[in-house]
Design an enzyme around this catalytic site. Structure first.
Site, short mmCIF file in Angstrom:
data_model
loop_
_atom_site.label_atom_id
_atom_site.label_comp_id
_atom_site.label_asym_id
_atom_site.label_seq_id
_atom_site.Cartn_x
_atom_site.Cartn_y
_atom_site.Cartn_z
N ALA A 143 18.69 42.03 91.69
CA ALA A 143 19.01 43.46 91.67
C ALA A 143 20.25 43.73 92.50
O ALA A 143 20.17 44.24 93.61
CB ALA A 143 17.83 44.25 92.19
N CYS A 144 21.37 43.39 91.97
CA CYS A 144 22.62 43.58 92.71
C CYS A 144 22.89 45.06 92.94
O CYS A 144 23.61 45.43 93.84
CB CYS A 144 23.77 42.94 91.95
SG CYS A 144 23.74 43.29 90.20
N HIS A 145 22.32 45.91 92.14
CA HIS A 145 22.57 47.34 92.29
C HIS A 145 21.76 47.92 93.44
O HIS A 145 21.97 49.05 93.84
CB HIS A 145 22.23 48.05 90.98
CG HIS A 145 20.81 47.92 90.57
ND1 HIS A 145 20.37 46.87 89.77
CD2 HIS A 145 19.73 48.66 90.87
CE1 HIS A 145 19.06 47.03 89.61
NE2 HIS A 145 18.65 48.09 90.26
#
Length: 107
Positions: A61-63
């Site tokens: 989950a880079c966001h």
DNA sequence: TATTTGACCAAGA
DNA sequence: ATCTTGGCCAAAT
């Protein structure tokens, strides 16, 4: 026997991000600190590459990674998209910023 | 190998 | 509050 193991750094970041539950966020600083380094920038740069992004079939989950200030600093697909994704996870965004006090996940 | 870059951060003007 | 500067570290060129 000193193995530099370069490249492992980024992998570490991804591992940590995976531990961040839905509806929570973390900061570049926190991740770097967790790695025992001050390479805040290197972390973000690793995200930009993000070989484990959802588009790549990964589950990182880079966001969910934001700036220590709670701002959505940047995103490979556009900050706008990033904000939408966070909202979709139940994270409230005010004035383009997230309440770290409420949503920052501590390891 | 050396230089540049980058999704940062903190402090100063 | 916004903009600039310096510093930090790892990967890319």
């Amino acid at each position: 026997m000193k193995f530099k193991e370069k490249g492992n750094f980024a992998e570490r970041c991804y591992e940590i991000l995976r531990k961040v539950p839905k509806g929570k966020v973390t900061t570049y600083k926190a991740v770097a600190k967790k790695l025992g380094t001050k390479a805040y920038r290197a972390v973000g740069r690793a995200m930009n590459k993000n070989p484990h992004s959802f588009f790549n079939g990964g589950n990182v989950a880079c966001h969910r990674v934001i700036g220590s200030d709670g701002s959505l600093v940047g995103f490979a697909h556009g900050l706008k998209k990033k904000g939408e994704m966070l909202k979709s996870e139940g994270i409230e965004i005010k004035n383009g910023k997230v309440d770290l006090e409420k949503y920052e996940f501590k390891f």
